[in-house]
Design a protein around this motif. Structure first.
Motif, PDB file in Angstrom:
ATOM      1  N   ASN A 108     -10.790   8.680   2.313  1.00 17.36           N
ATOM      2  CA  ASN A 108     -10.978   7.629   1.317  1.00 17.36           C
ATOM      3  C   ASN A 108     -11.643   8.211   0.080  1.00 17.36           C
ATOM      4  OD1 ASN A 108     -11.763   5.488   3.968  1.00 17.36           O
ATOM      5  ND2 ASN A 108     -10.053   5.224   2.613  1.00 17.36           N
ATOM      6  N   GLN A 131      -0.417   0.548  -2.526  1.00 19.37           N
ATOM      7  CA  GLN A 131      -1.227   0.314  -1.338  1.00 19.37           C
ATOM      8  C   GLN A 131      -1.359  -1.187  -1.077  1.00 19.37           C
ATOM      9  OE1 GLN A 131      -4.811   2.529  -1.609  1.00 19.37           O
ATOM     10  NE2 GLN A 131      -5.644   1.771   0.314  1.00 19.37           N
ATOM     11  N   GLU A 170      -0.077   4.665   1.196  1.00 21.13           N
ATOM     12  CA  GLU A 170      -0.517   4.120   2.484  1.00 21.13           C
ATOM     13  C   GLU A 170       0.387   3.002   2.972  1.00 21.13           C
ATOM     14  OE1 GLU A 170      -4.591   3.416   3.339  1.00 21.13           O
ATOM     15  OE2 GLU A 170      -5.257   4.700   1.699  1.00 21.13           O
ATOM     16  N   GLY A 193      -7.222   1.000   6.935  1.00 19.60           N
ATOM     17  CA  GLY A 193      -7.372   1.642   5.633  1.00 19.60           C
ATOM     18  C   GLY A 193      -8.519   2.623   5.535  1.00 19.60           C
TER      19      GLY A 193
HETATM   20 MG   LIG Z   1      -7.836   2.710   0.341  1.00 17.65          MG
END
Ligand SMILES: [Mg+2]
Ligand SMILES: Nc1ncnc2c1ncn2[C@@H]1O[C@H](COP(=O)(O)OP(=O)(O)OP(=O)(O)O)[C@@H](O)[C@H]1O
Ligand SMILES: Nc1ncnc2c1ncn2[C@@H]1O[C@H](COP(=O)(O)OP(=O)(O)OP(=O)(O)O)[C@@H](O)[C@H]1O
Ligand SMILES: [Mg+2]
Lengths: 327, 370, 509, 320
Positions: C39, C86, C166, C432
């Motif tokens: 992240n 995302q 993602e 996530g």
């Molecule tokens: Mg993220």
């Protein structure tokens, strides 16, 4: 400098009610009366005389006290000023004030407050006669009345108007609408439209800003070729009913309430040192209420009938009541 | 980006607002000195143009008098705002609050001190009821509170007019207001001999500010209201009674406006009114709350500011400055609050320059030492 | 070999932070190129630069060998670059077709020609095996479908370089598998794909090459076939990480949560949970697996009180809580880590400390007689921050909004775990998040189990379920379609149960 | 009874027209994602400009004064709302606050200008009724049974203009690429941006249209019902227009329905005295009536608000 010493000129202050200075009604007219005197006396606007606008009723006292002690005379128009005037007079007992449309202040206590009231019912009687005569002439049997709000003063208009109309023809129908608003032209216009649609030939409005809508409706109808009339209030509203090339007007006549005279007289009295407190009643007889001399829209015979009524009231053969209920 | 306190932003906004007012006056060809004089006189009573004029308390008291109702309506708008609600229904709430207070002041016999308190409570309750309608509809039926508030304003206007006429003793002289309230109910003037209607109602505003601050910042109830305002779903998830919060917040908000109405009736007018249009105290409250950042101290300060702009109106006009100037200044102030992002950027730039200067000065010193 | 994309020495500064520091990325044509990083490593940033959403502070971009300046997404579109973000960029109340044609509408006499657009969408959808209904409203279709709409958006614009940010975070295992298949299909049709992900398995499954970023810096590019997952993970994190959660055998004790014949309707009034029964015991982690949209949300909402159940019973320590309001349920011993941390888990505009006391603000010692006790709250917040290693700029006074996703999640977990409830309901706890954060959170969950809590874990990620659970329940179409011991099952079997192909309810205790 | 309705309807339409136009203005703004409570102020500016324009034309004897006035009010409204637009689009303003500022500004500004232009008077001069709009019967259409009397008898050209604008708006918003893009900006501007739509430009266009329509609303108000402009001309109608927009659920047809409803309810108060059963109720009840009914209607239709999702949200290209 509340007291006039011999070198200084006399000074005046005017406080409007929430209608504002350009209400095309009694604020404007009172101010014009005051202004007329001041101009004659050679005073300078914004220095010797000026006005202050009240946005809300809460402004009344601050605006009055702002002038208090600074101007020789303060003029205020409207019955809602009653409490504010009393408050100011309590604090400035020496301050000379003129309040229009109020007669309920204690004259013994407020000796420097002049309360000017008008016999609106008498003036309304005259326009009632005019309206009914016009209708009769045109073969119509209905006239209308539009009011901004029900109050003691307003009811005098209604009473006088009814008496005037019925004096001409007791079988006349009078339409009545209360728009409950002094500032909505749309409502005034809609009410007038409704009354005209229902057959009213002449409408008399006592609805302040809302009444402008009634006048606009009459003018629009005349513009479209319809034969209808409207009667203004407080001041000569002839020019607000303009149509066509602007020289004609849908305003048949207006019920004049000479607040300008009241203001003029008071201003003059203060300058001449003759100002007195107490109640001053302006009636039809002394020219305090009436209709304009110039009424281009009024046919001679109608004019004659109105003059007749005028004389009758003046010499007392007819008395117009402040309250009236048709039996 | 640096953090700037709400206060700083508001001060900049107010400063620019006044500058703008001066500009307008100059453009209109009037003397800007008069504007300054009018403002100073409105605050202190001292007339810089005529230093000989006797200074009285009237102006200052009038200023405070104007600040009282709009501070209360500011608290009202701010309270709702913190819970994520826009209370544009102040007008109606003031009207019903004032009318309820008038009714109690006219129809009920109570000893002094108790009487006005009961009147105030009645006003607050009436305002709360008026706020409850949009509150409940928002909470339980998801109806936009803005429309309901606007509707309730008009309903309040006509309902109070009808109620006053039908149920309260009307003054026969005018037929357009009630008779005077009972002596015991009136909120007296603080300074009997000064011709200003500044009255004990100001205590209500001060208590209001303290209550607002205390509820919002210190209590668990305030915590849950704020949570609801920031994130309704999140608050619900945490087990808070979101619907109840929304309804209650609107009610409390309405109560503040109701109090404002009651204070006006009990302190300023002394009789029940029949209105045909709004007085705009509620709308003023929106400006007060927004400029005050919807927090207690901010609302107090901005209430004083807007009170000044209102009370200056009379002095402005007497000094030959159109009163619209104060409206224009208000508009500019509110606008700058709205675009505070830009204000912050500009402040940053200003500070950035200063910081850089500091740094370069330091390095220079450092060099010297080497 | 020609490169579809070359991003050379890209640096991107945000106020106060360098998101990309001299990063170089070369993507060969007709390949799936993965971009891996923790992240905040700068993956989204560099892709946003490629897509024209941001301008690089310095660096050069070449597309098919030609140097370009991508000043906005339109330029990217013209260059044939498309991006699936995302967070999906779809308008909820528009139809699939409207979303796809938005900005590039076919018209007939100035009117949007919906008919021909629908036809085109249908064609594209069939060509790539995407299978979406062009006339459905976005809000009515599943997340997986929404993603296909995103893909169609790019295809509709004839993009041949496709960026996926993602894409699998929100998908079910089956959907992930299908997506990988779709990607391979796309490459076969001549497209080039850039895939951002945290998940090594997906990279292994779909990608040809992989570039690793760490803290904004370029670490390296590797050939996926010849590099192990462990090696890539080490590159990404900078240290060795373990994938499996170390935990001992479960010691299940008394029944904490009993769900009996629960029926729940969804927002459209259809039964989403049907006659559902399940027990969770103290000292065990029960994983609830299932494809998104099979009633998990409604089940969780009914348990926590966010929506009403039609019928049935939910007993918490023997007490029926189904009629209780949310607050009472939480108070009677239920902790809950919600699925959506921004919407439900946190008040983003509150500070960290305010968020910590969101359940207990009105209880002593945090408040007395309805008045908050700031000192107590401060101390409590400091304690949690230290215990759970929640990192943020201004400590307990940091607005939650300005914290990273991982730390936000840690804060929620800290808060819920510290409530020491008998039942811990965790939904998608690591969605996530990067491996480091995942590792930490998993460890804490297992610790809680070992302390004797009953844990109900709802997750769409089969790995997570497999790693953590002692028993696994499978929900399919609102019904309990499987209940097995972790040790007795495998991914394959679970997949079949999730798809509703087999039913196996045996691990009833 | 029918006769009464025939009489009431044209009046209701007259009252409704400014509300419909104002609400339509709000619709464009909110559909693009910007809350517009500045309708009231913009209406004031429009009304003021329209009056000034007619007065200038009248003084010079130029033709088509009222039509030019409508155009001027439209343009003036668009320019005026730019103040709100700049704040909302570029300066990340709280749109409610900015709208409030613009409302306050309008009142001060127009009256200030009046004083400069009309000898210190706080209103404009008065125009002749010939310069305003007048109602008329549309040939042929007014002969259609029922509908003809309801809609095409005693109508104002401005009402027809409003009807036309409703149709045009519906067409633009729901049928054209522009409309699709506009709506997407109000629902999810980040999505629009990712599709290459210039959100800033779209919002600007929407705001300009919004300001134009609100200005037009003010002009129509003043040219159909009044003969001069003063501080009380708009008297809060802009806020009723906001209510109309919300009641009309952000759709052109809804706005039409809500506007006509408001107009009709107002007029009903006037006609109550002619309607059996209603005649004895106090007049305040009728003044109150439209607002009460609106609340009742909102309660009945509640639970399905169609408010644009991103309305009031600050659009930030970098936001994810
Ligand atoms: Mg993220
Ligand atoms: N708009 C922005 N303004 C300021 N800083 C930003 C912005 N966007 C990203 N950053 C910073 O840039 C860094 C990289 O962020 P980015 O979103 O690219 O990470 P990522 O690798 O995509 O992470 P994740 O896996 O969480 O999506 C972060 O540390 C973040 O703080
Ligand atoms: N607009 C912004 N300005 C400054 N920092 C930002 C901004 N947006 C994001 N960040 C920072 O970027 C970092 C990563 O943000 P991001 O939203 O990608 O989080 P995340 O870990 O990916 O969580 P999520 O799962 O919600 O995507 C955080 O540290 C956050 O503080
Ligand atoms: Mg990212």
């Amino acid at each position: 400098s509340g007291t006039t010493d011999d070198t200084a000129s006399v000074t005046y202050g005017f406080v409007t009610d929430t209608g504002g200075i350009n209400d095309r009604s009694f604020n404007q007219t009172s101010w014009e009366g005051l202004k007329r005197y001041c101009e004659e006396a050679g005073l300078v606007e914004n220095q010797d005389y000026s006005y202050v606008i009240s946005e809300k009723e809460s402004d009344y006292v601050p605006n009055l006290t702002g002038f208090a002690g600074q101007r020789d005379l303060i003029v205020a128009a409207g019955y809602l000023f009653e409490g504010a005037i009393a408050e100011t007079a309590d604090q400035y007992p020496e301050q000379k004030m003129l309040i229009i449309d109020v007669e309920s202040l204690d004259v013994d206590k407020y000796t420097n407050v002049q309360q000017a009231v008008f016999n609106e019912h008498e003036g309304s009687y005259l326009v009632g006669v005019a309206a009914a005569k016009m209708a009769e002439k045109a073969g119509k049997d209905t006239v209308g009345f539009i009011i901004g709000m029900e109050s003691e003063t307003m009811n005098k208009f209604w009473a006088g108007y009814q008496q005037g109309v019925y004096s001409v023809n007791p079988n006349m129908t009078i339409l009545y609408d209360n728009v409950n608003d002094f500032s909505s032209q749309e409502k005034g216009k809609a009410a007038a439209s409704k009354q005209y649609d229902a057959g009213a030939y002449v409408i008399y409005h006592a609805a302040g800003g809302s009444g402008m809508g009634a006048i606009s409706e009459a003018a629009a109808r005349r513009e479209a070729g319809e034969d209808v009339w409207v009667i203004g209030v407080d001041t000569d509203q002839y020019e607000y009913g303009k149509y066509g090339d602007g020289t004609q007007s849908a305003v048949l006549t207006s019920m004049l309430k000479r607040v300008d005279t009241a203001a003029y007289n008071a201003a003059k009295a203060v300058a001449e040192g003759t100002f007195e407190g107490g109640i001053v009643r302006y009636s039809l007889a002394d020219g305090g209420v009436g209709i304009p001399d110039e009424n281009p829209n009024m046919p001679d015979d109608v004019r004659e009938a109105v003059d007749e009524a005028y004389n009758a009231i003046k010499d007392g053969t007819v008395t117009v009541s402040e309250t009236y209920v048709k039996e | 980006m640096k953090k700037h306190s709400q206060l700083k932003i508001s001060l900049v906004a107010v400063g620019v607002g006044f500058l703008f007012a001066f500009l307008v006056v100059i453009v209109a060809g009037r003397n800007p000195l008069n504007l300054l004089a009018a403002i100073i006189k409105s605050i202190s009573g001292f007339n810089i143009l005529r230093p000989n004029e006797p200074v009285t308390l009237v102006n200052t008291l009038n200023w405070l008098k104007y600040a009282v109702p709009i501070t209360l309506t500011g608290l009202s708008v701010g309270f709702a705002y913190r819970t994520g609600l826009f209370n544009i229904g102040g007008e109606g709430q003031i009207l019903v609050g004032g009318t309820a207070a008038a009714a109690v002041g006219l129809l009920v016999d109570l000893p002094p001190i108790i009487h006005p308190i009961v009147c105030l409570v009645a006003g607050a309750l009436a305002g709360a009821v008026w706020g409850m309608v949009p509150g409940i509809l928002k909470a339980y039926r998801k109806i936009n509170e803005v429309v309901i508030c606007i509707m309730m304003n008009y309903i309040g206007l006509y309902a109070t007019s009808w109620f006053t006429r039908a149920c309260l003793p009307i003054d026969p002289a005018t037929n357009a207001r009630t008779i005077d309230l009972k002596e015991t109910a009136v909120l007296g003037k603080v300074f009997e001999n000064v011709p200003s209607l500044f009255n004990w109602g100001f205590l209500v505003a001060i208590i209001g500010i303290v209550v607002f601050w205390f509820i919002m910042e210190k209590t668990t109830f305030g915590y849950s209201l704020r949570a609801t305002g920031f994130n309704m779903e999140g608050a619900r998830f945490a087990g808070m009674k979101v619907e109840k919060n929304v309804a209650l917040s609107m009610m409390i908000s309405g109560a503040f406006c109701g109090l404002a109405g009651a204070v006006l009736i009990l302190g300023e007018f002394g009789y029940g009114r029949i209105q045909t249009s709004f007085d705009n105290f509620g709308f003023d409250g929106i400006s007060v709350a927004l400029v005050g950042g919807s927090n207690a101290i901010g609302i107090l300060l901005s209430g004083l500011l807007f009170g000044l702009l209102k009370s200056a109106s009379s002095n402005l006009q007497m000094m030959n400055i159109p009163k619209e100037v104060s409206e224009l200044a208000q508009a500019v102030i509110i606008y700058l609050i709205a675009i505070q992002y830009v204000v912050i950027l500009l402040l940053d730039k200003f500070h950035g320059k200063k910081d850089k200067k500091l740094i370069s000065e330091n390095t220079e010193k450092g060099d010297d030492q080497l | 070999m020609t490169y579809a994309i070359e991003m050379l020495n890209i640096t991107k500064d945000f106020p106060g932070i360098r998101a990309n520091d001299n990063v170089t990325l070369r993507v060969k044509e007709n390949t799936v190129h993965a971009l891996l990083g923790e992240n905040g490593a700068g993956k989204s940033t560099i892709m946003s630069i490629l897509f024209g959403l941001y301008q690089p502070t310095s660096g050069i971009i070449k597309v098919r060998g030609k140097e370009v300046t991508i000043s906005n997404p339109n330029v990217a579109n013209d260059l044939g670059i498309g991006m699936v973000h995302q967070h999906f960029k779809l308008v909820d109340c528009f139809t699939v077709t409207e979303n796809i044609i938005l900005g590039k509408e076919p018209t007939k006499n100035g009117i949007v020609d919906i008919k021909s657009a629908v036809k085109k969408v249908k064609e594209l959808s069939e060509l790539y095996g995407l299978n979406v209904d062009p006339n459905a409203k976005i809000r009515d279709i599943t997340v997986g479908m929404q993603q296909r709409v995103e893909i169609l958006k790019m295809l509709y614009r004839n993009a041949d370089i496709l960026i996926f940010d993602e894409p699998t975070a929100v998908l079910t295992p089956q959907e992930i598998h299908e997506l990988m298949h779709i990607m391979r299909n796309l490459v076969k049709e001549g497209k080039t794909i850039l895939l951002i992900t945290h998940k090594l398995k997906e990279i292994k499954e779909a990608a040809d090459e992989c570039t690793v970023l760490r803290k904004g810096k370029y670490i390296g590019t590797v050939d996926v076939k010849t590099t192990s997952e462990q090696e890539m993970a080490t590159m990404m994190v900078g240290r060795d990480v373990s994938f499996t959660v170390e935990k001992s055998e479960a010691q299940p004790k008394e029944n904490i949560l009993e769900i009996k014949d629960l029926n729940v309707k969804d927002s459209k009034g259809l039964y989403a949970v049907k006659n559902f029964s399940l027990n969770v015991h103290a000292g065990e982690i029960l994983g609830l697996a299932g494809i998104d949209g099979n009633g998990q949300t409604e089940l969780v909402y009914a348990l926590t009180g966010l929506c009403k159940a039609e019928s049935g019973q939910v007993l918490l320590k023997g007490k029926d809580i189904l009629k209780l309001p949310i607050k009472k349920r939480l108070d009677s011993g239920m902790a809950h880590v919600p699925e959506d941390r921004h919407k439900h888990g946190l008040i983003l505009d509150f500070t960290l400390k305010e968020n910590f006391v969101i359940h207990c603000y009105n209880k002593p010692p945090f408040s007395k007689h309805g008045i908050l006790q700031p000192k107590v709250i401060d101390e409590y917040a400091d304690k949690l921050i230290e215990q759970f290693d929640v990192r943020s700029g201004q400590g307990k006074d940091t607005p939650a909004r300005s914290m990273s996703g991982g730390n936000q999640q840690k804060a929620i977990i800290a808060r819920e775990i510290d409530r020491s409830c008998d039942l811990l309901l965790v939904v998608q706890p690591t969605r996530g998040l990067d491996v480091g954060a995942i590792e930490y959170i998993h460890k804490r969950i297992v610790e809680e189990r070992d302390k004797g809590r009953a844990i109900l874990l709802v997750s769409f990620e089969l790995d997570e379920i497999m790693n953590l659970s002692d028993r696994i329940a499978v929900i399919h179409d609102g019904e309990l379609n499987g209940l097995v011991y972790r040790k007795d099952t495998d991914e394959n079997e679970l997949g079949l149960m999730m798809a509703g192909s087999i039913k196996k309810v045996e691990a009833v205790i | 009874m029918m006769e009464l309705i025939y009489q009431m309807f044209p009046l209701a339409l007259m009252m409704a027209t400014p509300l419909i136009l104002g609400a339509l203005g709000g619709l464009f703004s909110e559909r693009a994602g910007i809350v517009n409570i500045a309708i009231d102020g913009t209406m004031q500016v429009g009304a003021f400009l329209a009056m000034v324009c007619v007065l200038i034309f009248e003084a010079n004897g130029w033709p088509y004064a009222k039509w030019v006035a409508l155009l001027v009010a439209f343009i003036g409204g668009a320019i005026f709302i730019s103040i709100h637009a700049i704040a909302s689009i570029h300066f990340k303003a709280d749109q409610t606050v900015s709208g409030t500022a613009v409302n306050v500004l309008a009142g001060g500004l127009t009256i200030y200008l009046c004083q400069i232009m009309y000898n210190g008077a706080r209103s404009t001069d008065t125009i002749s009724a010939a310069q305003g709009f007048a109602k008329f019967n549309i040939p042929f259409l007014s002969d259609i049974p029922v509908i003809g009397r309801l809609l095409f008898t005693n109508v104002y050209a401005t009402t027809l203009l409003a009807f036309a604008l409703i149709v045009v708006s519906w067409f633009v918003i729901y049928k054209t690429p522009f409309g699709l893009r506009l709506r997407s900006c109000g629902e999810y501007p980040q999505a629009s941006a990712s599709m290459g739509i210039d959100v800033v430009k779209m919002r600007w266009i929407a705001e300009l249209i919004s300001g134009g329509l609100s200005g037009l609303a003010g002009a129509v108000l003043v040219l159909t019902t009044a003969t001069f402009y003063y501080s009380g001309t708009v008297h809060g109608l802009g806020f009723v227009a906001v209510a109309t927009l919300i009641f009309g659920q952000w759709s052109p047809w809804g706005v039409l329905g809500a506007g006509v409803f408001f107009g009709f309810a107002q007029v009903l108060g006037l006609y109550s005295s002619s309607i059996p059963l209603l005649e004895n109720l106090p007049s305040e009840f009728f003044s109150m009536f439209p607002y009460v009914i609106t609340i009742v209607a909102l309660v009945l239709f509640s639970g399905r608000s169609m408010a644009p999702k991103a309305s009031g949200e600050i659009y930030d290209a970098g936001k994810r």
